[in-house]
Design a protein around this motif. Structure first.
Motif, PDB file in Angstrom:
ATOM      1  N   ALA A 187      36.399  33.046  36.013  1.00 41.15           N
ATOM      2  CA  ALA A 187      35.984  34.428  36.257  1.00 41.15           C
ATOM      3  C   ALA A 187      36.334  34.850  37.683  1.00 41.15           C
ATOM      4  N   GLY A 188      36.092  33.967  38.646  1.00 40.77           N
ATOM      5  CA  GLY A 188      36.431  34.276  40.031  1.00 40.77           C
ATOM      6  C   GLY A 188      37.905  34.538  40.210  1.00 40.77           C
ATOM      7  N   PHE A 189      38.734  33.748  39.537  1.00 39.97           N
ATOM      8  CA  PHE A 189      40.178  33.953  39.611  1.00 39.97           C
ATOM      9  C   PHE A 189      40.581  35.253  38.915  1.00 39.97           C
ATOM     10  N   ALA A 190      39.968  35.525  37.769  1.00 40.14           N
ATOM     11  CA  ALA A 190      40.404  36.651  36.933  1.00 40.14           C
ATOM     12  C   ALA A 190      40.141  38.003  37.563  1.00 40.14           C
ATOM     13  N   TRP A 191      39.135  38.113  38.432  1.00 38.33           N
ATOM     14  CA  TRP A 191      38.931  39.418  39.065  1.00 38.33           C
ATOM     15  C   TRP A 191      39.400  39.411  40.523  1.00 38.33           C
ATOM     16  N   SER A 192      40.159  38.393  40.901  1.00 41.85           N
ATOM     17  CA  SER A 192      40.693  38.400  42.271  1.00 41.85           C
ATOM     18  C   SER A 192      42.159  37.975  42.288  1.00 41.85           C
ATOM     19  N   TRP A 193      42.402  36.686  42.435  1.00 37.81           N
ATOM     20  CA  TRP A 193      43.763  36.209  42.619  1.00 37.81           C
ATOM     21  C   TRP A 193      44.639  36.399  41.388  1.00 37.81           C
ATOM     22  N   GLY A 194      44.050  36.525  40.205  1.00 37.66           N
ATOM     23  CA  GLY A 194      44.846  36.767  39.005  1.00 37.66           C
ATOM     24  C   GLY A 194      45.622  38.072  39.089  1.00 37.66           C
TER      25      GLY A 194
ATOM     26  N   LYS B  36      36.539  49.098  45.395  1.00 40.96           N
ATOM     27  CA  LYS B  36      36.141  48.135  46.421  1.00 40.96           C
ATOM     28  C   LYS B  36      37.314  47.701  47.296  1.00 40.96           C
ATOM     29  N   GLY B  37      38.521  47.783  46.767  1.00 43.15           N
ATOM     30  CA  GLY B  37      39.684  47.371  47.540  1.00 43.15           C
ATOM     31  C   GLY B  37      40.134  45.961  47.243  1.00 43.15           C
ATOM     32  N   ARG B  38      41.336  45.630  47.736  1.00 40.69           N
ATOM     33  CA  ARG B  38      41.939  44.334  47.451  1.00 40.69           C
ATOM     34  C   ARG B  38      41.262  43.201  48.235  1.00 40.69           C
ATOM     35  N   ARG B  39      40.980  43.462  49.498  1.00 37.56           N
ATOM     36  CA  ARG B  39      40.416  42.400  50.341  1.00 37.56           C
ATOM     37  C   ARG B  39      39.044  41.942  49.843  1.00 37.56           C
ATOM     38  N   PHE B  40      38.218  42.869  49.405  1.00 33.76           N
ATOM     39  CA  PHE B  40      36.895  42.519  48.906  1.00 33.76           C
ATOM     40  C   PHE B  40      37.005  41.551  47.730  1.00 33.76           C
ATOM     41  N   LEU B  41      37.887  41.867  46.773  1.00 36.03           N
ATOM     42  CA  LEU B  41      38.041  41.006  45.603  1.00 36.03           C
ATOM     43  C   LEU B  41      38.663  39.667  45.976  1.00 36.03           C
ATOM     44  N   PHE B  42      39.662  39.685  46.847  1.00 33.05           N
ATOM     45  CA  PHE B  42      40.270  38.443  47.305  1.00 33.05           C
ATOM     46  C   PHE B  42      39.218  37.496  47.900  1.00 33.05           C
ATOM     47  N   LEU B  43      38.396  38.023  48.782  1.00 31.07           N
ATOM     48  CA  LEU B  43      37.436  37.186  49.505  1.00 31.07           C
ATOM     49  C   LEU B  43      36.300  36.716  48.597  1.00 31.07           C
ATOM     50  N   GLU B  44      35.741  37.629  47.804  1.00 30.02           N
ATOM     51  CA  GLU B  44      34.654  37.248  46.902  1.00 30.02           C
ATOM     52  C   GLU B  44      35.130  36.227  45.883  1.00 30.02           C
ATOM     53  N   GLY B  45      36.306  36.493  45.294  1.00 31.79           N
ATOM     54  CA  GLY B  45      36.844  35.569  44.297  1.00 31.79           C
ATOM     55  C   GLY B  45      37.148  34.203  44.887  1.00 31.79           C
TER      56      GLY B  45
ATOM     57  N   THR C 293      38.962  40.096  33.949  1.00 25.13           N
ATOM     58  CA  THR C 293      40.101  40.907  34.378  1.00 25.13           C
ATOM     59  C   THR C 293      39.828  42.388  34.141  1.00 25.13           C
ATOM     60  N   ILE C 294      39.145  42.709  33.057  1.00 27.51           N
ATOM     61  CA  ILE C 294      38.746  44.097  32.814  1.00 27.51           C
ATOM     62  C   ILE C 294      37.852  44.592  33.953  1.00 27.51           C
ATOM     63  N   ALA C 295      36.950  43.732  34.393  1.00 32.23           N
ATOM     64  CA  ALA C 295      36.081  44.105  35.514  1.00 32.23           C
ATOM     65  C   ALA C 295      36.909  44.427  36.755  1.00 32.23           C
ATOM     66  N   ALA C 296      37.961  43.646  36.979  1.00 32.26           N
ATOM     67  CA  ALA C 296      38.823  43.891  38.145  1.00 32.26           C
ATOM     68  C   ALA C 296      39.490  45.247  38.071  1.00 32.26           C
TER      69      ALA C 296
ATOM     70  N   GLN D  17      33.875  32.270  45.354  1.00 34.98           N
ATOM     71  CA  GLN D  17      33.349  31.854  44.044  1.00 34.98           C
ATOM     72  C   GLN D  17      34.148  30.687  43.472  1.00 34.98           C
ATOM     73  N   MET D  18      35.472  30.763  43.548  1.00 32.61           N
ATOM     74  CA  MET D  18      36.302  29.680  43.025  1.00 32.61           C
ATOM     75  C   MET D  18      36.057  28.380  43.778  1.00 32.61           C
ATOM     76  N   PHE D  19      35.926  28.465  45.095  1.00 33.16           N
ATOM     77  CA  PHE D  19      35.705  27.262  45.903  1.00 33.16           C
ATOM     78  C   PHE D  19      34.414  26.562  45.495  1.00 33.16           C
ATOM     79  N   ILE D  20      33.342  27.332  45.358  1.00 26.05           N
ATOM     80  CA  ILE D  20      32.033  26.743  45.022  1.00 26.05           C
ATOM     81  C   ILE D  20      32.081  26.025  43.682  1.00 26.05           C
ATOM     82  N   PHE D  21      32.619  26.703  42.658  1.00 27.76           N
ATOM     83  CA  PHE D  21      32.543  26.126  41.312  1.00 27.76           C
ATOM     84  C   PHE D  21      33.601  25.053  41.069  1.00 27.76           C
ATOM     85  N   GLN D  22      34.712  25.105  41.798  1.00 29.59           N
ATOM     86  CA  GLN D  22      35.667  24.009  41.680  1.00 29.59           C
ATOM     87  C   GLN D  22      35.095  22.734  42.291  1.00 29.59           C
ATOM     88  N   MET D  23      34.366  22.878  43.390  1.00 29.91           N
ATOM     89  CA  MET D  23      33.695  21.716  43.973  1.00 29.91           C
ATOM     90  C   MET D  23      32.660  21.138  43.001  1.00 29.91           C
ATOM     91  N   LEU D  24      31.933  22.039  42.320  1.00 32.37           N
ATOM     92  CA  LEU D  24      30.931  21.572  41.355  1.00 32.37           C
ATOM     93  C   LEU D  24      31.565  20.838  40.187  1.00 32.37           C
TER      94      LEU D  24
END
Length: 516
Positions: free
Chosen positions: A401-408, A347-356, A337-340, A359-366
């Motif tokens: 981590a993906g959630f904390a710098w995006s959707w959080g 970088k803007g809101r959309r960049f973080l939304f999309l990257e996060g 969250t500090i990184a966010a 990342q969340m999709f990949i690791f939740q599947m794993l």
């Protein structure tokens, strides 16, 4: 205009207000953001307490027998209890109802009064939970905690967005989510140490210490000023101008002040914020007020954060190790969250939304695949190799981590900065209501879903992560670097939402007259 093509915030308009983050603004925003502590502390503390053996023995003996294998050996079902989930989820149902009342209080009396009342009620709830003698006392305490959370979540994001200079709004508003992560992290650490108390009463300390963030929020709110936007909305224009000058420092505030007045005059055309929300021109705002908090909760993050100790115990970690693993995810949440905060206004809101989202999709599947491989469908395995369990924890941490710098942080930031003054309090209440309802729903059904859907639960939430990432790409515009009272340009220039926004010539002429 194509679905993914949006005008940059710099090219959307030419208005720029002077002013940087003064010490006064930083201090007030830091105090207000502490409202996130009460929400975060509760998220972290409830999951840990429900994994403590003395707590389960005293209040939920059936769950304790299931945990020890006396009732069921199925790893997926050993915490399944409607009463136990009610203990967790009752808070969020109370927060949902409270936020509706908080909307009127926020508009009529200001943001700081709402924060003060929320902290006070949360304080009482913490005291009742710490002294609980039966399940009824636990539920009553949780309901009072929920009222406090509802008031805080309704008022704090608005306060931060209105106080912050527009170029730094993302960072300052994200401090609310940062404080949520601080609350979660310290709650997990407290659970780790109180679980070691030999008397078996450590859970009382964990629940009772919720009074600490409540005191910080309650006392802090006494010394906070109200925002210029709120003062203007309550016809205190001269006080608002003085307050705006104070928070912006020794710069010319005339342009920003006149735009605030113009926004107020525009809002006076309409009667009743809730009635206004149904107008076609506010359709984009209402859709995002509903969909962003909905998707935020259906990322599955609260499955991890509420029940991290339960989850880790389910996949083979022993009691104390499961609490420590939960503390690790809390630390990852905090650091990310500090990184966010450092990159959200660059970088803007959309960049973080999309990257996060990716990342969340990949690791939740794993996570789903790893649990599937080891436990299968029957969940009969009682322990898994240490190295394998560490791999699951790493994947969960990457997801967090993906959630904390995006959707959080963005789940609170974007809704609070897109609403015009005439619907702001009501629209923020919609955001909180949807957030709390979805949180309540997930908390209420998670353990039952885990028992029946097993590893498929993570595929279920992963599917929502995929859908919401596509939604962001096509339907959420960039709001970086746009003054909060100038946000209408975002909707007018959007490929889809622009059809709902009238080209309000009258308002533009009014602003030109005021600025002349």
């Amino acid at each position: 205009m194509a679905g993914g093509d949006f005008p940059s915030s710099e090219g959307a308009g030419n208005k720029e207000y002077p002013g940087k983050v003064t010490g006064y603004v930083f201090f007030t925003c830091a105090i207000a953001a502490c409202g996130g502590l009460i929400f975060g502390y509760d998220i972290g503390i409830s999951g840990g307490v429900t994994a403590m053996t003395p707590f389960l023995k005293e209040f939920f003996p059936k769950v304790y027998r299931q945990q020890t294998g006396a009732v069921s050996a199925n790893q997926y079902c050993k915490f399944n209890s409607h009463t136990l989930t009610l203990f967790t989820s009752s808070l969020y149902l109370a927060a949902l109802v409270a936020s509706l009342f908080a909307s009127s209080i926020t508009k009529k009396f200001g943001r700081k009064i709402t924060m003060f009342f929320g902290g006070l009620v949360f304080l009482v709830g913490a005291a009742i939970n710490g002294a609980a003698q039966n399940v009824a006392m636990l539920i009553i305490g949780r309901i009072l905690l929920g009222i406090g959370v509802g008031f805080a979540n309704q008022s704090v994001p608005l306060y931060l967005s209105e106080m912050a200079p527009y170029k730094f709004r993302g960072a300052l508003n994200s401090s609310f989510q940062l404080m949520i992560t601080v609350g979660i992290f310290f709650a997990n650490l407290i659970n780790y140490f109180t679980d070691k108390i030999s008397s078996g009463q450590g859970w009382r300390i964990s629940l009772g210490l919720a009074a600490v963030p409540a005191v910080i929020m309650t006392v802090g709110a006494i010394f906070l000023p109200d925002t210029p936007n709120s003062l203007i909305d309550r016809n205190k224009t001269e006080e608002a101008k003085k307050q705006l000058q104070r928070i912006r420092g020794p710069v010319d505030i005339d342009l920003e002040y006149k735009d605030l007045l113009a926004a107020r005059q525009e809002s006076e055309k309409y009667e009743g914020q809730w009635k206004n929300l149904r107008q076609r021109r506010f359709r984009p705002h209402l859709c995002l007020a509903i969909l962003i908090p909905f998707f935020q909760q259906f990322t599955g993050i609260n499955v991890v954060m509420f029940y991290a100790p339960v989850l880790f115990k389910t996949i083979g970690f022993k009691d104390n190790a499961s609490l420590m693993s939960a503390a690790i995810t809390g630390a990852v949440n905090f650091v990310s969250t500090i990184a966010a905060i450092f990159i959200v206004d660059r970088k803007g809101r959309r960049f973080l939304f999309l990257e996060g989202g990716i990342q969340m999709f990949i690791f939740q599947m794993l996570v789903a695949i790893l649990i599937w491989i080891k436990f299968g469908v029957d969940g009969a395995v009682t322990v898994i190799p240490f190295g394998y369990a560490i791999g699951v924890v790493i994947c969960i941490c990457a997801f967090v981590a993906g959630f904390a710098w995006s959707w959080g942080p963005l789940g609170w930031l974007v809704p609070s900065e897109i609403y015009p003054l005439e619907i702001r309090s009501a629209a923020q209440s919609v955001t909180v209501v949807i957030n709390m309802f979805c949180t309540f729903l997930v908390a209420e059904i998670f353990l039952t879903m885990l028992c029946h859907m097993k590893f498929g639960l993570f595929f279920f939430f992963g599917g929502f992560v995929g859908i919401m990432t596509v939604f962001i790409y096509y339907f959420v515009p960039e709001t970086k670097g746009i003054p909060i009272e100038e946000m209408s340009r975002v909707w007018k220039n959007h490929w889809y939402w622009g059809r709902f926004i009238p080209q309000d010539v009258e308002l533009e002429q009014k602003r030109k007259t005021l600025n002349a």
